[in-house]
Design an enzyme around this catalytic site. Structure first.
Site, PDB file in Angstrom:
ATOM      1  N   ASP A 238     -10.548 -10.209   9.220  1.00 42.54           N
ATOM      2  CA  ASP A 238     -10.340  -8.922   8.530  1.00 42.54           C
ATOM      3  C   ASP A 238     -11.684  -8.287   8.121  1.00 42.54           C
ATOM      4  O   ASP A 238     -11.931  -7.114   8.425  1.00 42.54           O
ATOM      5  CB  ASP A 238      -9.414  -9.174   7.320  1.00 42.54           C
ATOM      6  CG  ASP A 238      -9.253  -7.965   6.428  1.00 42.54           C
ATOM      7  OD1 ASP A 238      -8.354  -7.155   6.678  1.00 42.54           O
ATOM      8  OD2 ASP A 238     -10.047  -7.839   5.469  1.00 42.54           O
TER       9      ASP A 238
ATOM     10  N   LYS B 256      -7.089  -1.831   9.748  1.00 43.05           N
ATOM     11  CA  LYS B 256      -8.448  -2.151  10.236  1.00 43.05           C
ATOM     12  C   LYS B 256      -8.464  -2.810  11.612  1.00 43.05           C
ATOM     13  O   LYS B 256      -9.346  -2.544  12.410  1.00 43.05           O
ATOM     14  CB  LYS B 256      -9.199  -3.000   9.205  1.00 43.05           C
ATOM     15  CG  LYS B 256      -8.429  -4.181   8.638  1.00 43.05           C
ATOM     16  CD  LYS B 256      -7.846  -3.879   7.285  1.00 43.05           C
ATOM     17  CE  LYS B 256      -6.711  -4.851   6.986  1.00 43.05           C
ATOM     18  NZ  LYS B 256      -6.400  -5.022   5.595  1.00 43.05           N
TER      19      LYS B 256
ATOM     20  N   GLU C 170     -10.278   5.752   5.419  1.00 41.33           N
ATOM     21  CA  GLU C 170     -11.077   5.200   4.318  1.00 41.33           C
ATOM     22  C   GLU C 170     -10.436   3.938   3.737  1.00 41.33           C
ATOM     23  O   GLU C 170     -11.129   2.985   3.376  1.00 41.33           O
ATOM     24  CB  GLU C 170     -11.230   6.265   3.222  1.00 41.33           C
ATOM     25  CG  GLU C 170     -12.238   5.933   2.156  1.00 41.33           C
ATOM     26  CD  GLU C 170     -13.670   5.874   2.674  1.00 41.33           C
ATOM     27  OE1 GLU C 170     -14.178   4.747   2.754  1.00 41.33           O
ATOM     28  OE2 GLU C 170     -14.253   6.919   2.988  1.00 41.33           O
TER      29      GLU C 170
ATOM     30  N   VAL D  79       0.841  -1.212   0.000  1.00 41.16           N
ATOM     31  CA  VAL D  79       0.000   0.000   0.000  1.00 41.16           C
ATOM     32  C   VAL D  79       0.878   1.266   0.000  1.00 41.16           C
ATOM     33  O   VAL D  79       0.598   2.237  -0.715  1.00 41.16           O
ATOM     34  CB  VAL D  79      -1.000   0.003   1.180  1.00 41.16           C
ATOM     35  CG1 VAL D  79      -1.866   1.256   1.152  1.00 41.16           C
ATOM     36  CG2 VAL D  79      -1.877  -1.245   1.142  1.00 41.16           C
TER      37      VAL D  79
ATOM     38  N   GLY E 174     -10.949  -1.211   0.660  1.00 35.39           N
ATOM     39  CA  GLY E 174      -9.979  -0.639  -0.279  1.00 35.39           C
ATOM     40  C   GLY E 174     -10.433   0.661  -0.918  1.00 35.39           C
ATOM     41  O   GLY E 174     -10.587   1.683  -0.245  1.00 35.39           O
TER      42      GLY E 174
ATOM     43  N   LYS F 191     -13.506  -4.676   9.528  1.00 39.39           N
ATOM     44  CA  LYS F 191     -14.060  -3.662   8.618  1.00 39.39           C
ATOM     45  C   LYS F 191     -15.537  -3.419   8.912  1.00 39.39           C
ATOM     46  O   LYS F 191     -16.022  -2.289   8.847  1.00 39.39           O
ATOM     47  CB  LYS F 191     -13.853  -4.100   7.169  1.00 39.39           C
ATOM     48  CG  LYS F 191     -12.369  -4.126   6.772  1.00 39.39           C
ATOM     49  CD  LYS F 191     -12.145  -4.897   5.488  1.00 39.39           C
ATOM     50  CE  LYS F 191     -10.684  -4.837   5.040  1.00 39.39           C
ATOM     51  NZ  LYS F 191     -10.353  -5.808   3.993  1.00 39.39           N
TER      52      LYS F 191
HETATM   53  N1  HSE Z   1      -6.177  -8.572   3.159  1.00 43.47           N
HETATM   54  C1  HSE Z   1      -7.116  -7.562   2.821  1.00 43.47           C
HETATM   55  C2  HSE Z   1      -8.082  -8.115   1.805  1.00 43.47           C
HETATM   56  C3  HSE Z   1      -6.400  -6.364   2.277  1.00 43.47           C
HETATM   57  O1  HSE Z   1      -7.775  -9.155   1.209  1.00 43.47           O
HETATM   58  O2  HSE Z   1      -9.146  -7.534   1.604  1.00 43.47           O
HETATM   59  C4  HSE Z   1      -7.270  -5.157   2.119  1.00 43.47           C
HETATM   60  O3  HSE Z   1      -7.786  -4.714   3.335  1.00 43.47           O
END
Ligand code: HSE
Length: 422
Positions: free
Chosen positions: A192, A96, A120, A15, A125, A196
């Site tokens: 993850d 996150k 954001e 990133v 993403g 989010k």
């Molecule tokens: N590992 C995360 C995904 C990266 O695959 O969405 C983006 O947040």
């Protein structure tokens, strides 16, 4: 005239590099003064003097008014972000896990030190969902928010369903493309997307939920039988975080695989793309779609936050400050498909209704209605090998197509309850 930003960047991975590539093409009133990295041995494309392994140089530099945190270690990120905010710097982060786990404290720090913290890039993403929830829907009553919030697991599912790739090969590709987290269980296990979801819910409802209290079950146990089941019934399997308001001021949050039909927006969201479906009282249903992982898509969201800081933008957390007495609840029932090997699991789960049961020597499944709190209680059993669970919408009537012993069926069908339309 916009404010001049002097940036200190933490992390120069997928990133960080993506962000740098984009910044290079723009004529923005900003300068990257230092980049803190962990590994000085790694070959870099930029002049050596731009890099440091001493993050304190950035945190204590009075000229640096903006810290951009793009590392993947959530604990180190916590120190960087909180220290920068306390030192009066605005901060942009895409972490996150850190944000979901410490949001209440981070909101307070922003107020106390009169600084802004934007993220954001942490949620879906490139999709501008946080700012939309914060600004556009600030006076809208939102019923639900659901979607595909994890690029890696969606990439894996697409490769399995569309190209017949094995789970392992697809995961390796997601890792090679820089989509996956360092520990990919965060992606495929639904952690993850849960982080989010928690962040998005803070802006959608004003509810700062503890991620520990939100059930997440991922796709790590997806098997050939589940794929075959989905294909035969014209479903695709997606990993779907859901937030919805129900009853009297209750919010339910969970992440589960979901069997989706062609009429669902999420059906055509493939590879590293993400999608967010917002169901609002007046605007009705709206769908956001875009790349959810990768250096440039995520870098574009980070840059948008940086650019917003030039005009002193900050989240107001309006719904949170309204202090509505919203409550996180698991007292909510779901229709699920469950592949299992041990009958005891079914007894422990205590289905409210069973719509369909199927038995064969190699493949057992049950479809029925069950409370989210029961699922949460049995999370360990539901994530063990041999078990795969997915939320399910409407299905066609039962067809026992796969070889099944009649005798076994007869015996077991007495246990099953009446068929009910889902
Ligand atoms: N590992 C995360 C995904 C990266 O695959 O969405 C983006 O947040």
């Amino acid at each position: 005239m916009s404010k001049k930003l002097t940036l200190g960047l933490f992390g120069f991975g997928v990133v960080g590099q993506g962000l740098y590539d984009i910044i290079r093409t723009k004529d923005l009133n900003l300068e990257i003064k230092k980049i803190a990295i962990k590994n000085p041995e790694k070959k870099r494309t930029l002049p050596e003097e731009l890099f440091t392994t001493d993050g304190e140089l950035i945190l204590n530099d009075p000229e640096i008014n903006t810290v951009v945190e793009l590392i993947n270690d959530a604990e180190a990120a916590y120190y960087i972000v909180t220290t920068a905010l306390k030192n009066g710097k605005n901060v942009v982060s895409a972490n996150k896990k850190l944000i979901a786990n410490h949001l209440e404290e981070l909101v307070e720090l922003q107020q106390k030190h009169n600084v802004s913290f934007l993220y954001e890039g942490a949620v879906c993403g490139s999709i501008p969902i946080i700012r939309n929830l914060e600004e556009y829907y600030d006076n809208e009553l939102l019923y639900s928010l659901r979607g595909i919030f994890n690029g890696s697991s969606n990439f894996i599912l697409s490769k399995i369903f569309n190209e017949n790739l094995s789970y392992g090969t697809a995961l390796k590709q997601a890792q090679d493309l820089g989509f996956a987290e360092t520990d990919p269980i965060l992606d495929v296990g639904g952690y993850d997307p849960k982080f989010k979801l928690v962040i998005a819910s803070a802006h959608a409802y004003g509810l700062l939920a503890d991620p520990e209290k939100v059930l997440n079950i991922g796709i790590q146990n997806l098997g050939d039988q589940d794929i075959q089941f989905a294909r035969e019934k014209d479903f695709k399997i997606k990993l779907v975080p859901t937030a919805l308001e129900f009853g009297e001021q209750k919010i339910v949050l969970y992440v589960l695989p979901k069997l989706v039909k062609q009429d669902d927006f999420l059906y055509n969201v493939e590879n590293e793309y993400n999608g967010v479906i917002v169901q609002a009282a007046f605007a009705d249903q709206q769908f956001f779609f875009g790349k959810g992982a990768g250096g440039h898509p995520t870098g574009s969201a980070v840059l948008s936050d940086i650019a917003a800081l030039r005009y002193d933008y900050r989240y107001e957390y309006k719904k949170y400050h309204q202090k509505k007495s919203l409550e996180l609840s698991s007292d909510y029932s779901l229709h699920i498909y469950l592949r299992y090997s041990d009958d005891q699991l079914i007894e422990k789960l205590g289905f409210e209704e069973v719509t369909e049961r199927y038995f064969s020597p190699k493949f057992n499944y049950v479809i029925g209605k069950i409370s989210l709190s029961k699922l949460a209680e049995q999370k360990d059993l539901l994530t063990q090998a041999g078990v795969f669970i997915a939320e399910i919408g409407n299905i066609s009537p039962v067809t026992h197509e796969i070889g099944v012993s009649e005798e076994h069926l007869e015996l077991e069908s007495s246990k099953a309850l009446t068929h009910l339309a889902l």
